[in-house]
Write a protein that holds these residues in place. Structure first.
Motif, PDB file in Angstrom:
ATOM      1  N   ARG A  73       2.808   9.560 -16.391  1.00 52.55           N
ATOM      2  CA  ARG A  73       1.904   9.715 -17.650  1.00 52.55           C
ATOM      3  C   ARG A  73       2.696   8.782 -18.883  1.00 52.55           C
ATOM      4  O   ARG A  73       3.681   8.460 -18.952  1.00 52.55           O
ATOM      5  N   LYS A  95       4.994  -1.590 -11.813  1.00 55.79           N
ATOM      6  CA  LYS A  95       3.739  -0.928 -12.097  1.00 55.79           C
ATOM      7  C   LYS A  95       3.873   0.235 -12.990  1.00 55.79           C
ATOM      8  O   LYS A  95       3.346   0.642 -13.864  1.00 55.79           O
ATOM      9  N   THR A 127      -8.135   0.554  -4.064  1.00 57.97           N
ATOM     10  CA  THR A 127      -7.842   0.169  -5.275  1.00 57.97           C
ATOM     11  C   THR A 127      -7.143  -0.882  -5.614  1.00 57.97           C
ATOM     12  O   THR A 127      -7.151  -1.845  -6.526  1.00 57.97           O
ATOM     13  N   ASP A 158       0.592   6.479  -6.792  1.00 56.79           N
ATOM     14  CA  ASP A 158      -0.668   7.355  -7.097  1.00 56.79           C
ATOM     15  C   ASP A 158       0.057   8.918  -6.937  1.00 56.79           C
ATOM     16  O   ASP A 158      -0.595   9.836  -7.574  1.00 56.79           O
ATOM     17  N   LEU A 176       0.686  -1.302   0.094  1.00 52.93           N
ATOM     18  CA  LEU A 176      -0.001   0.156  -0.026  1.00 52.93           C
ATOM     19  C   LEU A 176       0.810   1.244  -0.172  1.00 52.93           C
ATOM     20  O   LEU A 176       0.525   2.055  -0.782  1.00 52.93           O
ATOM     21  N   ARG A 226       1.882   1.651  -3.646  1.00 51.86           N
ATOM     22  CA  ARG A 226       0.912   2.157  -4.420  1.00 51.86           C
ATOM     23  C   ARG A 226       0.512   3.537  -4.158  1.00 51.86           C
ATOM     24  O   ARG A 226       0.113   4.507  -5.033  1.00 51.86           O
ATOM     25  N   PHE A 227       0.820   4.145  -2.799  1.00 51.29           N
ATOM     26  CA  PHE A 227       0.364   5.507  -2.438  1.00 51.29           C
ATOM     27  C   PHE A 227       1.351   6.361  -3.394  1.00 51.29           C
ATOM     28  O   PHE A 227       1.137   7.412  -3.892  1.00 51.29           O
ATOM     29  N   VAL A 233      -5.602  -0.139 -11.478  1.00 49.62           N
ATOM     30  CA  VAL A 233      -6.729   0.788 -10.836  1.00 49.62           C
ATOM     31  C   VAL A 233      -5.791   1.634  -9.857  1.00 49.62           C
ATOM     32  O   VAL A 233      -5.095   1.163  -9.033  1.00 49.62           O
ATOM     33  N   LEU A 234      -6.017   3.033 -10.059  1.00 45.68           N
ATOM     34  CA  LEU A 234      -5.257   3.855  -9.096  1.00 45.68           C
ATOM     35  C   LEU A 234      -5.974   4.916  -8.648  1.00 45.68           C
ATOM     36  O   LEU A 234      -7.162   5.165  -8.921  1.00 45.68           O
ATOM     37  N   ALA A 235      -5.594   5.412  -7.334  1.00 43.80           N
ATOM     38  CA  ALA A 235      -6.260   6.466  -6.640  1.00 43.80           C
ATOM     39  C   ALA A 235      -5.920   7.849  -7.118  1.00 43.80           C
ATOM     40  O   ALA A 235      -5.389   8.570  -6.471  1.00 43.80           O
ATOM     41  N   CYS A 236      -5.755   8.172  -8.309  1.00 46.91           N
ATOM     42  CA  CYS A 236      -5.298   9.422  -8.829  1.00 46.91           C
ATOM     43  C   CYS A 236      -6.130  10.118  -9.988  1.00 46.91           C
ATOM     44  O   CYS A 236      -7.035   9.001 -10.512  1.00 46.91           O
ATOM     45  N   GLU A 237      -5.978  11.186 -10.692  1.00 42.69           N
ATOM     46  CA  GLU A 237      -6.884  11.242 -11.849  1.00 42.69           C
ATOM     47  C   GLU A 237      -6.221  11.615 -12.949  1.00 42.69           C
ATOM     48  O   GLU A 237      -4.886  12.174 -12.807  1.00 42.69           O
ATOM     49  N   PHE A 238      -6.358  11.398 -14.171  1.00 47.19           N
ATOM     50  CA  PHE A 238      -5.999  11.686 -15.392  1.00 47.19           C
ATOM     51  C   PHE A 238      -6.974  12.292 -16.149  1.00 47.19           C
ATOM     52  O   PHE A 238      -8.182  12.388 -16.093  1.00 47.19           O
ATOM     53  N   ASP A 239      -6.723  13.446 -17.149  1.00 50.54           N
ATOM     54  CA  ASP A 239      -7.293  14.175 -17.714  1.00 50.54           C
ATOM     55  C   ASP A 239      -8.079  13.760 -19.176  1.00 50.54           C
ATOM     56  O   ASP A 239      -8.291  14.722 -19.565  1.00 50.54           O
ATOM     57  N   GLN A 247      -5.704   3.419  -1.317  1.00 51.98           N
ATOM     58  CA  GLN A 247      -4.777   2.373  -1.768  1.00 51.98           C
ATOM     59  C   GLN A 247      -5.383   0.758  -1.567  1.00 51.98           C
ATOM     60  O   GLN A 247      -5.096   0.123  -2.417  1.00 51.98           O
ATOM     61  N   ARG A 274      -7.172   6.128 -20.646  1.00 48.29           N
ATOM     62  CA  ARG A 274      -7.252   6.062 -19.159  1.00 48.29           C
ATOM     63  C   ARG A 274      -8.493   6.708 -18.927  1.00 48.29           C
ATOM     64  O   ARG A 274      -8.937   7.999 -19.215  1.00 48.29           O
TER      65      ARG A 274
END
Lengths: 251, 201
Positions: free
Chosen positions: A62, A80, B7, A57, A50, A53-54, B58-64, B4, B35
């Motif tokens: 990109r 990853k 996800t 994130d 975890l 993973r953090f 699966v991620l805990a963030c955002e893509f545009d 996390q 994405r």
């Protein structure tokens, strides 16, 4: 980190010659390489996954990015990142220890992680890459083993592209005294016994516990990153401060 | 790190389910490097999906690239990519970025054929899977029947036992009584007007 003079540094609670530390750390990781992943899961009850993973994130990765996973060892983060940068991106898994690098390379290849991953044996204090090469640099649970952390941070700064970011995931100082005491008990009494039982190497896990205590705390590491040239440095405590993720940018 | 954990669990479940699809690689070609970020009202943090090498990350963030703003109920209602446009028009769903990414994921989900039977057969055998499928169908039939019975019985109970709900005959009788009162009131009003008229003259 405390030093008696310019020629000595810490190896856990011991004071050793600077030239000696690298070999001593190498010895530790040659010894634990084969059971490294199993031990991580056992010692942290799987929570290290975890924490990593953090970090992913928080990286802002990109497609097409070039990532340096320093002290990447057995390749958890690399695996990853390889998925996330896509075929146009690249991940370089760098580690100073050949045994760890071999375990990581074999593991990733067995999992089919090929194509956009390169493996490099490298010393974080003098990275063998061109300046302004990477969009993201991560170093997870590796900085505390580096002899000259300031030199390593400067080297990382140099190979980062303008706009790039460094993420340092490392053990740190717990926020609360009660947690600190429990953590101390666990680190010094349970971990070495686990190491003896599973990895047949209690001494290496004794070093682990000691090296964590000798590593700079959250604010000190933040200052070190500032001194190396990083900007907008910040940190985020995880699991009550047992681990911290530091982040800094190069502008 | 709760995000996390979520996800991590989602990723594991989805990828295990995907592994049951016999033609996964061909279906995921259309999603490479696409994405999708989901902002669910109930969740409080974004969920991003990135497909690579037939594996979902699966991620805990955002893509545009493509962001969807919605809630769990509306998500359940999406069964075809054509519905996306209708849901956007009705305001139940908002999309920022490339709509084609959302359509690609929706189309992918619809194409999935999870062959769980083959996977299970490797553990309990073909006959075991057949009996399990039959049992599952029987349970579903009985559950549907039981649900209907309960609905019917509770309506009867409310109607006849508790007198909470009025029957049709009660309602029509009540309406008739109301009409009678209206007629009587009209007649009384007419008589009052006549009386007033007589008094003034």
């Amino acid at each position: 980190m405390s030093t008696n003079d310019h020629n000595t540094t810490d190896f856990g609670f011991k004071t050793v010659a600077k030239q000696e530390k690298e070999n001593l750390v190498a010895g530790v990781f040659h010894s634990v390489a084969q059971q490294y992943d199993v031990m991580n899961d056992v010692m942290s009850f799987g929570i290290h996954r975890l924490w990593k993973r953090f970090t992913i994130d928080a990286s802002g990765v990109r497609p097409g990015n070039k990532v340096l996973d320093l002290a990447g060892g057995t390749g958890d983060l690399t695996a990853k990142f390889s998925q996330l940068v896509g075929k146009d991106g690249q991940v370089v898994l760098a580690d100073i220890n050949s045994s760890m690098l071999k375990v990581g390379r074999d593991k990733l290849r067995d999992r089919g992680v090929v194509g956009n991953v390169k493996y490099v044996q490298a010393n974080a204090e003098a990275l063998p890459f061109e300046e302004n090469s990477f969009d993201i640099i991560t170093i997870a649970f590796g900085l505390r083993n580096v002899t000259d952390k300031d030199a390593a941070l400067r080297s990382m700064y140099s190979v980062l592209k303008p706009g790039g970011r460094l993420l340092v995931l490392e053990f740190s100082k717990p926020e609360h005294e009660l947690l600190n005491k429990a953590y101390d008990f666990y680190s010094f009494n349970i971990l070495p016994k686990m190491g003896e039982l599973i990895a047949k190497d209690g001494d290496s896990y004794q070093y682990l516990a000691e090296s964590i205590r000798m590593h700079p705390d959250q604010e000190t590491l933040k200052s070190m990153m500032d001194n190396a040239g990083f900007e907008q440095t910040s940190y985020h405590n995880l699991t009550g401060g047992i681990v911290a993720l530091h982040k800094g940018y190069k502008f | 790190m709760f995000q996390q954990f979520i996800t991590s669990v989602l990723e594991s479940i989805i990828n295990q389910a995907l592994s049951l699809d016999i033609d996964l690689l061909a279906k995921t070609n259309n999603l490479v490097d696409k994405r999708l970020t989901l902002h669910l009202a109930e969740l409080g943090f974004p969920l991003s999906f990135v497909m690579q090498n037939s594996t979902i990350n699966v991620l805990a963030c955002e893509f545009d690239q493509c962001e969807i703003f919605t809630d769990v109920k509306t998500l359940r209602d999406i069964s075809q990519s054509a519905q996306l446009t209708e849901l956007i028009k009705s305001g139940k769903l908002d999309v920022k970025g490339d709509l084609q990414v959302a359509q690609a994921y929706s189309s992918f989900a619809n194409q999935l054929e999870l062959d769980w039977q083959t996977k299970l057969a490797s553990h309990i055998g073909d006959y075991g899977v057949y009996k399990l499928t039959q049992f599952g169908a029987l349970v579903k039939t009985k559950a549907t029947f039981a649900q209907q019975q309960i609905k019917q019985d509770s309506s009867e109970w409310l109607l006849h036992e508790k007198n909470i709900i009025a029957t049709k005959s009660h309602l029509s009788q009540f309406n008739k009584q109301v009409l009678d009162v209206v007629n009587k009131t009209d007649k009384l009003e007419a008589r009052l007007h006549n009386l007033l008229a007589n008094i003034t003259t």
